[in-house]
Design an enzyme around this catalytic site. Structure first.
Site, mmCIF file in Angstrom:
data_model
loop_
_atom_site.group_PDB
_atom_site.id
_atom_site.type_symbol
_atom_site.label_atom_id
_atom_site.label_comp_id
_atom_site.label_asym_id
_atom_site.label_seq_id
_atom_site.Cartn_x
_atom_site.Cartn_y
_atom_site.Cartn_z
ATOM 1 N N TYR A 1 0.994 -1.823 0.042
ATOM 2 C CA TYR A 1 0.269 0.058 0.255
ATOM 3 C C TYR A 1 0.444 1.012 0.055
ATOM 4 O O TYR A 1 0.870 2.236 -0.903
ATOM 5 C CB TYR A 1 -0.519 0.289 1.431
ATOM 6 C CG TYR A 1 -1.376 1.403 1.580
ATOM 7 C CD1 TYR A 1 -2.563 2.117 0.056
ATOM 8 C CD2 TYR A 1 -1.571 2.541 2.981
ATOM 9 C CE1 TYR A 1 -2.744 2.803 0.601
ATOM 10 C CE2 TYR A 1 -1.737 3.053 2.781
ATOM 11 C CZ TYR A 1 -2.509 4.202 2.361
ATOM 12 O OH TYR A 1 -3.427 4.285 2.299
ATOM 13 N N PRO B 1 -0.130 14.741 2.329
ATOM 14 C CA PRO B 1 -0.862 14.232 2.858
ATOM 15 C C PRO B 1 -1.287 13.038 2.632
ATOM 16 O O PRO B 1 -0.470 11.994 1.247
ATOM 17 C CB PRO B 1 -2.269 14.582 2.204
ATOM 18 C CG PRO B 1 -2.326 15.614 1.288
ATOM 19 C CD PRO B 1 -0.978 16.264 0.973
ATOM 20 N N SER C 1 -4.366 14.496 5.308
ATOM 21 C CA SER C 1 -5.144 13.498 4.769
ATOM 22 C C SER C 1 -6.867 13.503 5.329
ATOM 23 O O SER C 1 -6.369 13.284 6.560
ATOM 24 C CB SER C 1 -4.614 12.266 4.360
ATOM 25 O OG SER C 1 -6.063 12.129 3.543
ATOM 26 N N TYR D 1 -10.342 15.510 -0.381
ATOM 27 C CA TYR D 1 -10.946 15.127 -1.177
ATOM 28 C C TYR D 1 -12.763 14.922 -1.315
ATOM 29 O O TYR D 1 -13.514 15.110 -0.282
ATOM 30 C CB TYR D 1 -10.955 13.455 -1.544
ATOM 31 C CG TYR D 1 -10.077 13.123 -1.082
ATOM 32 C CD1 TYR D 1 -9.299 12.759 -2.487
ATOM 33 C CD2 TYR D 1 -9.212 11.901 -0.455
ATOM 34 C CE1 TYR D 1 -7.703 12.310 -2.487
ATOM 35 C CE2 TYR D 1 -7.315 10.791 -0.973
ATOM 36 C CZ TYR D 1 -7.173 11.732 -1.506
ATOM 37 O OH TYR D 1 -5.821 11.044 -2.980
ATOM 38 N N THR E 1 -7.528 17.388 -2.943
ATOM 39 C CA THR E 1 -6.668 16.639 -4.562
ATOM 40 C C THR E 1 -7.829 16.928 -5.553
ATOM 41 O O THR E 1 -8.776 16.183 -5.609
ATOM 42 C CB THR E 1 -6.530 15.614 -3.648
ATOM 43 O OG1 THR E 1 -5.585 16.209 -2.545
ATOM 44 C CG2 THR E 1 -4.678 14.327 -4.475
ATOM 45 N N LYS F 1 -3.938 20.560 -5.930
ATOM 46 C CA LYS F 1 -3.020 19.767 -5.610
ATOM 47 C C LYS F 1 -3.586 18.545 -6.613
ATOM 48 O O LYS F 1 -4.729 18.159 -6.829
ATOM 49 C CB LYS F 1 -3.456 18.945 -4.390
ATOM 50 C CG LYS F 1 -1.937 17.618 -4.430
ATOM 51 C CD LYS F 1 -1.785 16.726 -2.866
ATOM 52 C CE LYS F 1 -0.738 15.302 -3.097
ATOM 53 N NZ LYS F 1 -1.548 15.001 -3.641
ATOM 54 N N SER G 1 1.704 17.557 -9.293
ATOM 55 C CA SER G 1 1.856 16.658 -8.224
ATOM 56 C C SER G 1 0.845 15.152 -9.230
ATOM 57 O O SER G 1 0.447 15.373 -9.499
ATOM 58 C CB SER G 1 0.837 15.954 -7.102
ATOM 59 O OG SER G 1 0.863 15.179 -6.061
ATOM 60 N N HIS H 1 0.378 12.702 -7.848
ATOM 61 C CA HIS H 1 0.332 11.778 -6.430
ATOM 62 C C HIS H 1 0.740 11.000 -6.410
ATOM 63 O O HIS H 1 0.700 9.203 -6.283
ATOM 64 C CB HIS H 1 -1.400 11.179 -6.573
ATOM 65 C CG HIS H 1 -2.905 11.252 -5.900
ATOM 66 N ND1 HIS H 1 -3.482 11.999 -5.762
ATOM 67 C CD2 HIS H 1 -2.418 9.852 -5.047
ATOM 68 C CE1 HIS H 1 -4.137 11.406 -4.474
ATOM 69 N NE2 HIS H 1 -3.831 10.309 -3.993
ATOM 70 N N GLY I 1 6.715 13.896 -5.689
ATOM 71 C CA GLY I 1 7.045 12.404 -6.523
ATOM 72 C C GLY I 1 8.495 12.331 -6.490
ATOM 73 O O GLY I 1 9.542 12.492 -6.568
ATOM 74 N N GLY I 2 8.183 11.856 -5.638
ATOM 75 C CA GLY I 2 10.275 10.695 -5.652
ATOM 76 C C GLY I 2 11.422 11.709 -4.877
ATOM 77 O O GLY I 2 12.572 11.329 -5.155
HETATM 78 C C1 FNR Z 1 -0.726 9.308 -0.864
HETATM 79 N N1 FNR Z 1 -0.832 10.231 -1.310
HETATM 80 C C2 FNR Z 1 -2.108 11.323 -0.465
HETATM 81 N N2 FNR Z 1 -2.287 12.690 -1.499
HETATM 82 C C3 FNR Z 1 -3.507 13.160 -1.014
HETATM 83 O O1 FNR Z 1 -3.920 13.533 -1.721
HETATM 84 N N3 FNR Z 1 -4.540 12.799 0.529
HETATM 85 C C4 FNR Z 1 -4.100 11.489 0.041
HETATM 86 O O2 FNR Z 1 -4.597 10.557 1.435
HETATM 87 C C5 FNR Z 1 -3.489 10.851 0.175
HETATM 88 N N4 FNR Z 1 -2.967 9.632 0.024
HETATM 89 C C6 FNR Z 1 -1.639 8.635 0.623
HETATM 90 C C7 FNR Z 1 -1.481 7.606 0.797
HETATM 91 C C8 FNR Z 1 0.333 7.070 0.629
HETATM 92 C C9 FNR Z 1 0.123 5.954 1.062
HETATM 93 C C10 FNR Z 1 0.877 7.374 -0.384
HETATM 94 C C11 FNR Z 1 2.500 6.765 -0.586
HETATM 95 C C12 FNR Z 1 0.337 8.720 -1.051
HETATM 96 C C13 FNR Z 1 -0.007 11.411 -2.521
HETATM 97 C C14 FNR Z 1 0.869 11.988 -2.095
HETATM 98 O O3 FNR Z 1 0.504 12.814 -1.001
HETATM 99 C C15 FNR Z 1 2.271 12.563 -2.735
HETATM 100 O O4 FNR Z 1 1.624 13.681 -3.895
HETATM 101 C C16 FNR Z 1 3.010 11.285 -2.827
HETATM 102 O O5 FNR Z 1 3.317 10.503 -2.149
HETATM 103 C C17 FNR Z 1 4.262 12.485 -3.435
HETATM 104 O O6 FNR Z 1 4.917 11.457 -3.631
HETATM 105 P P1 FNR Z 1 6.567 10.576 -2.797
HETATM 106 O O7 FNR Z 1 7.070 11.513 -2.237
HETATM 107 O O8 FNR Z 1 5.360 9.856 -2.381
HETATM 108 O O9 FNR Z 1 7.282 10.089 -3.719
#
Ligand code: FNR
Length: 358
Positions: A26, A79, A108, A131, A157, A210, A232, A234, A266-267
């Site tokens: 996950y 988040p 989040s 959301y 988002t 976002k 982003s 995501h 992202g990354g």
């Molecule tokens: C997310 N992301 C995310 N984004 C958002 O707007 N609401 C959310 O609830 C979530 N939930 C979520 C869960 C998990 C497990 C991950 C890994 C990611 C996306 C998050 O906010 C973000 O955009 C990315 O995780 C950035 O990339 P990196 O740093 O994980 O590579």
């Protein structure tokens, strides 16, 4: 113990030991072929530094200001839904870590505990990520709660018009414990610029959009009064075969032309990644998986340690690049380069297995 970790690689290995397969999948997985996920890292791996010499870097200040707040490093916590999968306290230890270290946490809308509980856990400002899971009445009610709880900004988002096919957890039939708290996903697919305007007006808070991935949408967002463009994809978890987040940044910076602040995510895994994003015009980065790994490895202390390591890396790279402050970083400090590793979501760490950590 947690304070003994010298590299975030060690925290990640500890997180892997502590998480069962479903929770690990996950956290780390992306959508479908995971091309976007790997491109997020590839985008950073394709940038090299052009270090300047004989600059006085005896004092380095890696801090910045964002939404009127001082950030100890130019990063915020992205988040993350269902944080309770990684630590029973959910968003509470993450918010405690953000407060202790000195950066902003975006909470989040799909994590536990209730948004009021997280807001009350520490006295520092927080961002609420929304959301849309209901009609106008549902939205008005949740925005009322967000404002009453004292959140400083709202991040909407908009890259989830359809929920993606995340095949790592699908293949193992993993069900998150909180999946049942999502009331109705259909509303996300019906969002338009008009509904965004209504939500922004209803909130009356600094507004962050976002999930922006093109210059066209960034320009539209600015015209619609968005204060923060959050670049982003995501974390590679939504559309497959998109560009890496950092790859889309230049066209968006150009389209925004200073009319809004810019976050990119992202990354981001290293202090050097933060510098690359700043050089390309971002005001700050957001940290997703790194936060989850820190939390799983050691709760609030794990997230703080992850941030301390990131700060150490950032200060070291700033010194070697010849910049004593974040404001001194310019596009001339970077150039395109061939990546030296194959596209890989763990490309920042030398001792990680090539291919996925299973
Ligand atoms: C997310 N992301 C995310 N984004 C958002 O707007 N609401 C959310 O609830 C979530 N939930 C979520 C869960 C998990 C497990 C991950 C890994 C990611 C996306 C998050 O906010 C973000 O955009 C990315 O995780 C950035 O990339 P990196 O740093 O994980 O590579």
């Amino acid at each position: 113990m947690i304070g003994d970790y010298v590299s975030n690689e060690e925290l990640i290995q500890e997180a892997r030991r502590r998480l069962h397969q479903g929770a690990w999948d996950y956290l780390v997985g992306g959508a479908a072929s995971e091309t976007t996920l790997r491109r997020n890292r590839l985008a950073f791996d394709r940038v090299a530094f052009r270090p300047r010499i004989l600059v006085d870097v005896s004092e380095i200040d890696p801090s910045t200001t964002f939404l009127g707040q001082r950030l100890r490093i130019p990063a915020i916590l992205a988040p993350i839904g269902s944080l309770q999968v990684f630590d029973p306290g959910g968003a509470i230890p993450v918010t405690q870590a953000a407060t202790e270290f000195g950066i902003l946490h975006s909470v989040s809308s799909v994590t536990l505990p209730a948004l009021e509980e997280t807001a009350a856990a520490t006295p520092t400002p927080k961002i609420f990520q929304l959301y849309i899971h209901g009609d106008e009445r549902w939205t008005a009610e949740i925005i009322g709660r967000v404002k009453a709880a004292g959140y400083a900004a709202l991040a909407l988002t908009v890259d989830v018009a359809h929920y993606s096919r995340r095949e790592r957890p699908m293949l193992t039939r993993y069900q998150r414990p909180s999946q049942s708290i999502i009331p109705d996903r259909n509303y996300l697919g019906a969002l338009t610029w008009e509904t965004m305007d209504q939500i922004r007006e209803m909130a009356g808070l600094p507004f962050m959009l976002k999930g922006v991935q093109t210059a066209e949408d960034a320009a539209l967002a600015v015209e619609h009064g968005v204060e923060v463009i959050w670049v982003s994809n995501h974390g590679g978890r939504q559309i497959d075969h998109a560009l890496g987040g950092l790859d889309t940044l230049p066209e968006i910076v150009q389209a925004v032309a200073g009319r809004a602040r810019i976050i990119v995510d992202g990354g981001v895994q290293r202090g050097s990644d933060i510098l690359k994003a700043i050089a390309l015009g971002a005001d700050a980065v957001a940290l997703g998986r790194l936060q989850g790994w820190g939390l799983a490895a050691g709760g609030a202390a794990g997230v703080v340690r992850m941030l301390e390591i990131l700060e150490d890396e950032l200060i070291c790279e700033m010194g070697l690049l010849g910049v004593a402050s974040i404001g001194a970083v310019t596009p001339k400090h970077i150039c395109p380069a061939e990546p030296v590793t194959p596209p890989h979501e763990m490309s920042s760490w030398v001792n990680m297995p090539v291919g996925r950590i299973q």
